[in-house]
Design an enzyme around this catalytic site. Structure first.
Site, mmCIF file in Angstrom:
data_model
loop_
_atom_site.group_PDB
_atom_site.id
_atom_site.type_symbol
_atom_site.label_atom_id
_atom_site.label_comp_id
_atom_site.label_asym_id
_atom_site.label_seq_id
_atom_site.Cartn_x
_atom_site.Cartn_y
_atom_site.Cartn_z
ATOM 1 N N PRO A 128 0.842 -1.200 0.000
ATOM 2 C CA PRO A 128 0.000 0.000 0.000
ATOM 3 C C PRO A 128 0.876 1.248 0.000
ATOM 4 O O PRO A 128 1.782 1.375 0.823
ATOM 5 C CB PRO A 128 -0.791 -0.133 1.305
ATOM 6 C CG PRO A 128 0.092 -0.950 2.201
ATOM 7 C CD PRO A 128 0.824 -1.890 1.298
ATOM 8 N N MET A 129 0.623 2.165 -0.927
ATOM 9 C CA MET A 129 1.379 3.418 -1.006
ATOM 10 C C MET A 129 0.402 4.567 -1.181
ATOM 11 O O MET A 129 -0.389 4.578 -2.136
ATOM 12 C CB MET A 129 2.366 3.378 -2.178
ATOM 13 C CG MET A 129 3.506 2.396 -2.011
ATOM 14 S SD MET A 129 4.631 2.386 -3.440
ATOM 15 C CE MET A 129 3.645 1.408 -4.601
ATOM 16 N N ASN A 138 9.302 -5.692 3.669
ATOM 17 C CA ASN A 138 9.063 -4.567 2.776
ATOM 18 C C ASN A 138 10.229 -3.592 2.874
ATOM 19 O O ASN A 138 10.826 -3.428 3.929
ATOM 20 C CB ASN A 138 7.736 -3.896 3.169
ATOM 21 C CG ASN A 138 7.451 -2.619 2.402
ATOM 22 O OD1 ASN A 138 7.178 -1.582 2.997
ATOM 23 N ND2 ASN A 138 7.489 -2.666 1.097
ATOM 24 N N ASP A 171 12.992 -1.437 -0.174
ATOM 25 C CA ASP A 171 14.160 -1.554 -1.063
ATOM 26 C C ASP A 171 14.174 -2.829 -1.899
ATOM 27 O O ASP A 171 15.251 -3.279 -2.320
ATOM 28 C CB ASP A 171 15.464 -1.451 -0.265
ATOM 29 C CG ASP A 171 15.682 -0.062 0.309
ATOM 30 O OD1 ASP A 171 14.895 0.844 0.005
ATOM 31 O OD2 ASP A 171 16.647 0.118 1.084
ATOM 32 N N GLY A 191 6.917 -2.187 -3.111
ATOM 33 C CA GLY A 191 6.403 -0.829 -3.141
ATOM 34 C C GLY A 191 6.947 -0.052 -4.320
ATOM 35 O O GLY A 191 6.519 -0.236 -5.458
ATOM 36 N N ARG A 192 7.910 0.825 -4.056
ATOM 37 C CA ARG A 192 8.419 1.709 -5.112
ATOM 38 C C ARG A 192 9.046 0.945 -6.272
ATOM 39 O O ARG A 192 9.110 1.464 -7.393
ATOM 40 C CB ARG A 192 9.416 2.697 -4.497
ATOM 41 C CG ARG A 192 8.737 3.781 -3.670
ATOM 42 C CD ARG A 192 9.725 4.712 -2.986
ATOM 43 N NE ARG A 192 10.387 4.083 -1.854
ATOM 44 C CZ ARG A 192 11.292 4.672 -1.100
ATOM 45 N NH1 ARG A 192 11.664 5.911 -1.375
ATOM 46 N NH2 ARG A 192 11.834 4.041 -0.082
ATOM 47 N N CYS A 236 3.112 4.307 8.920
ATOM 48 C CA CYS A 236 3.326 5.538 8.158
ATOM 49 C C CYS A 236 4.109 6.555 8.987
ATOM 50 O O CYS A 236 3.718 6.874 10.120
ATOM 51 C CB CYS A 236 1.994 6.143 7.717
ATOM 52 S SG CYS A 236 2.207 7.657 6.728
ATOM 53 N N LYS A 271 0.507 -3.478 9.062
ATOM 54 C CA LYS A 271 1.757 -3.075 8.432
ATOM 55 C C LYS A 271 2.460 -2.089 9.355
ATOM 56 O O LYS A 271 1.865 -1.103 9.782
ATOM 57 C CB LYS A 271 1.526 -2.431 7.062
ATOM 58 C CG LYS A 271 2.836 -2.150 6.318
ATOM 59 C CD LYS A 271 2.572 -1.696 4.889
ATOM 60 C CE LYS A 271 3.883 -1.647 4.103
ATOM 61 N NZ LYS A 271 4.822 -0.616 4.566
#
Length: 335
Positions: free
Chosen positions: A22-23, A206, A208, A230-231, A107, A146
């Site tokens: 989730p981003m 999660n 990198d 993610g990214r 977050c 998370k």
């Protein structure tokens, strides 16, 4: 027709579990669909405010809508009040029937932690446990959490994961940085592994994970059951197929060409226009440069990648995007 959910069982899923992380402002309906179309087995939707859901905020409720093609789909929520979180989870389940609810306890952004949401919960074990228990009681679908290594120390998570497990969570995923690190420095997968060793719950690592090598290292160092990407997936939905090919011999992967990148970027743009209207293309600007990263220069030296990226962040309509991409030279010019 009444929706009858197929219960997502984290313990029975094939290993390694691979999912889109989730981003905020990124993993919305269009991008999740793009990732599903390119091999993502599971997707976690961007977080929504529990307070806004309970108040009936139309924009927030609309954020939680999804396409059936996105399944299995996990909706993430954030908040600090156990009763409000429970009510929000119940509203989302009854209205949209996702396959799971994920609770954001990681977050690091100021306007989230300043209201005792997100990573702030790592410092408040009683509140975190109460939220998990309340949400579990309010829904019939799996509940996951998370989180991060900690607030300031990478050992904060060691006790925290036990608190989450004892409260009844079905899965924990952990970003390998502390809140104070934010997204700077390197993800510490070994410290994630120390937390993983403290719980028997299914566990995802999660942070990198940007190629097959980092995926292998993250799993090896953390001992996790799978990974949240993610990214590494931004502008690269093919990454899911690549990861699965590396761990599953029944799936093949071929590096996408520039033509394929253009095709998928346009597909993403059309989904954005359908979802958000014509102004959706402005919202898409943050995604577009990822489809044409600087390292493409080595494969396509005749394309001015930097000029292309500069044009992409200025487009406002689908027609403008099509015009920018229409004339890209896919082959090297003849001498």
């Amino acid at each position: 027709m009444l929706y009858v959910p197929t219960m997502l069982d984290w313990k029975q899923l094939p290993r390694p579990i691979v999912a889109l992380a989730p981003m905020a402002d990124m993993t919305d309906l269009p991008f999740c669909l793009i990732c599903k179309e390119h091999g993502a087995p599971l997707v976690f939707r961007e977080m929504v405010s529990s307070e806004a859901v309970v108040r009936g905020n139309a924009k927030t409720l609309d954020m939680a809508k999804f396409d059936e093609a996105e399944r299995p789909i996990i909706q993430q929520i954030f908040g600090s009040n156990p009763f409000v979180m429970a009510e929000a989870a119940n509203i989302i389940e009854e209205r949209y029937h996702p396959d799971g609810i994920d609770i954001n306890m990681g977050c690091p952004v100021y306007n989230i932690v300043s209201n005792f949401n997100g990573a702030s919960l790592i410092r408040d074990h009683d509140r975190a446990a109460a939220i998990v228990r309340a949400v579990k009681k309010a829904v019939s679908i799996p509940v996951s959490v998370k989180t991060r290594l900690g607030w300031s120390r990478d050992t904060d998570c060691l006790e925290f994961v036990k608190v989450i497990e004892d409260a009844g969570a079905n899965l924990i995923s952990m970003h390998g940085r502390t809140k104070e690190q934010g997204y700077s420095g390197k993800a510490d997968w070994k410290s994630v592994g120390k937390a993983r060793a403290r719980t028997s719950l299914p566990f995802l690592v999660n942070g990198d994970i940007v190629n097959v090598e980092t995926a292998r290292s993250a799993l090896a160092e953390s001992g996790a059951d799978g990974m949240l990407i993610g990214r590494g997936a931004l502008g690269n939905p093919w990454f899911f197929c690549e990861i699965r090919a590396a761990f599953d011999g029944t799936i093949s992967f071929t590096k996408p060409t520039i033509e394929e990148r253009v095709k998928v970027a346009l597909r993403h743009a059309k989904l954005h226009a359908e979802r958000y209207g014509e102004r959706g293309l402005v919202k898409l600007r943050k995604h577009l440069p990822y489809y044409f990263k600087k390292d493409l220069k080595s494969d396509y030296p005749w394309i001015d990648i930097m000029e292309l990226r500069a044009k992409l962040v200025r487009i406002s309509t689908l027609e403008e995007l099509e015009a920018v991409l229409r004339d890209l030279p896919y082959s090297a010019p003849r001498e």
